[in-house]
Design a protein around this motif. Structure first.
Motif, PDB file in Angstrom:
ATOM      1  N   GLU A 111      13.543  40.719 -90.559  1.00  0.00           N
ATOM      2  CA  GLU A 111      14.708  39.981 -91.032  1.00  0.00           C
ATOM      3  C   GLU A 111      15.132  40.559 -92.375  1.00  0.00           C
ATOM      4  O   GLU A 111      14.307  40.875 -93.215  1.00  0.00           O
ATOM      5  N   ASP A 156      11.861  30.546 -94.352  1.00  0.00           N
ATOM      6  CA  ASP A 156      11.783  32.008 -94.271  1.00  0.00           C
ATOM      7  C   ASP A 156      10.365  32.465 -93.966  1.00  0.00           C
ATOM      8  O   ASP A 156      10.135  33.317 -93.093  1.00  0.00           O
ATOM      9  N   ARG A 159       9.442  31.574 -90.330  1.00  0.00           N
ATOM     10  CA  ARG A 159      10.015  32.487 -89.335  1.00  0.00           C
ATOM     11  C   ARG A 159       9.277  33.824 -89.344  1.00  0.00           C
ATOM     12  O   ARG A 159       8.999  34.404 -88.284  1.00  0.00           O
ATOM     13  N   LYS A 163       7.108  35.608 -86.308  1.00  0.00           N
ATOM     14  CA  LYS A 163       7.342  36.983 -85.843  1.00  0.00           C
ATOM     15  C   LYS A 163       6.063  37.795 -85.917  1.00  0.00           C
ATOM     16  O   LYS A 163       5.733  38.544 -84.985  1.00  0.00           O
ATOM     17  N   ASP A 168       9.082  34.696 -81.227  1.00  0.00           N
ATOM     18  CA  ASP A 168      10.495  34.928 -81.492  1.00  0.00           C
ATOM     19  C   ASP A 168      11.011  33.788 -82.374  1.00  0.00           C
ATOM     20  O   ASP A 168      11.199  32.661 -81.899  1.00  0.00           O
ATOM     21  N   PRO A 169      11.255  34.040 -83.671  1.00  0.00           N
ATOM     22  CA  PRO A 169      11.698  32.966 -84.569  1.00  0.00           C
ATOM     23  C   PRO A 169      13.042  32.377 -84.179  1.00  0.00           C
ATOM     24  O   PRO A 169      13.335  31.232 -84.526  1.00  0.00           O
ATOM     25  N   ASP A 170      13.870  33.146 -83.466  1.00  0.00           N
ATOM     26  CA  ASP A 170      15.182  32.623 -83.088  1.00  0.00           C
ATOM     27  C   ASP A 170      15.084  31.503 -82.060  1.00  0.00           C
ATOM     28  O   ASP A 170      16.064  30.797 -81.807  1.00  0.00           O
ATOM     29  N   THR A 171      13.905  31.348 -81.463  1.00  0.00           N
ATOM     30  CA  THR A 171      13.699  30.261 -80.506  1.00  0.00           C
ATOM     31  C   THR A 171      13.733  28.907 -81.199  1.00  0.00           C
ATOM     32  O   THR A 171      14.041  27.886 -80.587  1.00  0.00           O
ATOM     33  N   ARG A 173      15.381  26.532 -83.903  1.00  0.00           N
ATOM     34  CA  ARG A 173      16.700  26.439 -84.521  1.00  0.00           C
ATOM     35  C   ARG A 173      16.712  25.724 -85.863  1.00  0.00           C
ATOM     36  O   ARG A 173      17.722  25.732 -86.543  1.00  0.00           O
TER      37      ARG A 173
END
Length: 604
Positions: A111, A156, A159, A163, A168-171, A173
């Motif tokens: 990121e 931060d 996340r 990773k 997957d940190p985008d999982t 929200r």
């Protein structure tokens, strides 16, 4: 550790979080220089050994002993430190187990965060810190800003941790989702390591984080950041820097908030004092508030029971050293007070009062924890009201007037208190001033106004209820021995109790025409002040039959000499319903002898 987020020295004195930074910095130095650790731990113990306003203190001595062998020095900027985590946020991170090459399509791209912008927030906060502290609610605004920074840091770091652990940190929200996921990971690892769920002190927290970090460095570093955030919240609450109405999720106030919907900073006023603290709200409608006054010398706890109108309020006052000086707890059902409990440490007194529906006192208890004196008052019923005082092994019960103002038949009862907590009757005081003094298990002495002897009463219930002849004789002799001993006569060799026991065994029995025990004593055995013995039978028709006797030397007759003492019984006395007495023969008609035989004088 907060690392680069710490305030410059110029603002340190006005920053309430500065002591935390300093503590964490000293822990770093202790790890880097074991020779300096002893002094640093002693300083920490002196400065942070107790939490202002209550809470679990940090036992640094125990921590030093338990972790001395596990300290390892981590150079500043090394992997896993805050500084390294911050630096990692803006560079590429290699996926676990894969080499990083310029052409490797599997290389993971980290990121990218504008860390300079993040630092500018801290710099701005530092530049404005002194000015804000002099403005209204300056500390609260600073707390809110600092909290925002720390929540961003948690998000931060969380996340990044996901990773690095291959997720997957985008999982996830939201920050709450990130926290929930990583807490599940930590709980699973803790269960595997059999760490248990103990959070009674910071010692246990630090040992748990250390154990997690030894197995999963990324997860351990995240948990350290999370607990640092929780410590920041706690210190802010203790320092009254958190704005009212601020809400917290259960994970923020863990372990206190565990099982609740969350917490909110609220204020309650009692008298002229305002108490500010956290209210934990439950899904069932119940809640618990715990707060303190701004001067730190008093605290308030409010508990609302779910599904009811029952509310408990506890007010605690502290001395200058933070020790409890007094405490007051009151329980309400709606607006009605039902119970009051108070503690006065100075007077060593604990008091509990229960109230009736109309608000008047029902029962109360007061105990001196130093002297052991206890006072109890019971006004719950219309009759049977009393006050009792217990001190030095004696309990004195004073019976009070009933609801109509009528005097009780018994005005006082005095008891001895056994070491096992049992009570033994010592005396009763009747309404007319007569004292009934317990001389033994079955014998009571009657004293007019507590001084003049009126006689002795012997309880015969156990004898009257016994029907077996052999057992009746044994019981009668035991009661007779109690009686002659109580009146002060010498019963050497059972010379008196054997003839008296024979008389009682033969005569003290139910004749079938006696009054119901609920309406009076069917059979009484009374010894008057002249030591005349009266066996009194009360019949259902209101009449009475009395056998009167006394001790005498046995009558010699025939070849019978030296028969010892006898119990001589005169002719029976009849008392009619109008209380008129007649006696068939005033002379002795029967002698009960020592050997169990009887001498009966026949009429001429």
């Amino acid at each position: 550790m907060r690392g680069a987020n710490a305030l410059p020295d110029a603002a340190a004195s006005s920053d309430p979080l500065y002591p935390i930074d300093r503590m964490l910095g000293e822990l770093d130095r202790a790890a880097a220089n074991p020779a300096e650790a002893e002094q640093i731990f002693d300083n920490l113990k002196r400065r942070y050994g107790s939490i202002p306003g209550g809470g679990v203190p940090v036992d640094f001595t125990k921590l030093r002993k338990e972790t001395a062998a596990t300290w390892t020095y981590t150079p500043k900027g090394a992997p896993g430190t805050n500084e390294a985590r911050a630096r990692d946020l803006s560079r590429e991170v290699v996926a676990p187990g894969r080499p990083k090459t310029a052409t490797d399509p599997a290389a993971a791209v980290g990121e990218r965060v504008d860390y300079a912008a993040l630092m500018s927030l801290s710099a701005g906060r530092a530049a404005d810190a002194l000015g804000q502290s002099h403005l209204p609610d300056g500390a609260e605004r600073r707390f809110a800003a600092e909290r925002g920074e720390r929540l961003k840091e948690l998000y931060d770091v969380g996340r990044l941790t996901i990773k690095r652990m291959g997720g997957d940190p985008d999982t996830f929200r939201s920050l709450g989702d990130v926290i929930a996921h990583l807490l599940r990971q930590e709980a699973g690892l803790a269960a595997t390591l059999k760490l248990g769920d103990h959070y009674q002190s910071m010692d246990e927290v630090m040992l748990r984080v250390s154990a997690i970090k030894n197995v999963n460095r990324e997860l351990g570093a995240f948990m350290a950041t999370l607990w640092e955030y929780r410590a920041f919240l706690r210190m802010g609450l203790v320092a009254a820097q958190v704005p009212l109405e601020t809400r917290f999720e259960p994970w923020e106030t863990f372990p206190d908030g565990q099982g609740t919907k969350g917490a909110q900073v609220v204020g309650y006023k009692r008298g002229v004092t305002q108490f500010v603290g956290l209210r934990y709200d439950n899904a069932d409608g119940g809640s618990r508030f715990q707060g303190q006054a701004k001067n730190g010398k008093s605290g308030l706890i409010l508990v609302v029971e779910p599904g009811t109108k029952i509310r408990t309020e506890s007010l605690i006052n502290y001395d200058g050293e933070g020790k409890v000086r007094s405490a007051l707890t009151e329980i309400y059902d709606g607006q009605r007070r039902t119970r009051r409990e108070s503690l006065d440490m100075g007077a060593n007194v604990v008091e509990v009062v229960e109230y009736k529906a109309d608000g008047t006192e029902a029962r109360s208890t007061r105990r001196n924890t130093k002297s052991g004196e206890q006072f109890v008052r019971d006004l719950a019923k219309d009759d049977g009201r009393f006050e009792a005082t217990t001190l030095n092994g004696r309990r004195e019960i004073r019976f009070l007037k009933d609801a109509t103002g009528a005097e009780p038949a018994v005005t006082m009862r005095v008891e001895k208190v056994g070491l096992d907590g049992s009570f033994q009757l010592e005396r009763l005081v009747l309404q007319n001033g007569t004292h009934i003094v317990a001389k033994s298990a079955h014998v009571n002495q009657l004293l007019e106004k507590g001084t003049k002897n009126l006689g002795w009463e012997v309880a015969l219930k156990s004898l009257v209820e016994e029907t077996d002849a052999r057992k009746r004789l044994t019981t009668a002799r035991a009661l007779a021995k109690e009686a002659v001993t109580a009146v002060g006569m010498v019963d050497q060799g059972d010379r008196l109790s054997r003839p008296l026991g024979a008389f009682l065994a033969a005569e003290a029995k139910n004749t079938g025409d006696l009054v119901d025990p609920s309406k009076g004593a069917p059979i009484r055995f009374f010894i008057n002040e002249n030591k005349n013995y009266l066996l009194i039978f009360t019949r259902r028709d209101g009449t009475k039959r009395i056998l009167s006797g006394s001790f005498k030397q046995s009558t010699e007759w025939g070849d019978n000499y030296g028969l010892g003492m006898a119990f001589g019984v005169a002719g029976e006395i009849d008392i009619d319903a109008d209380n008129k007495a007649t006696q068939r023969e005033p002379k002795i008609e029967t002698e009960y002898l020592y050997d169990g035989s009887r001498l009966v004088w026949m009429p001429p």
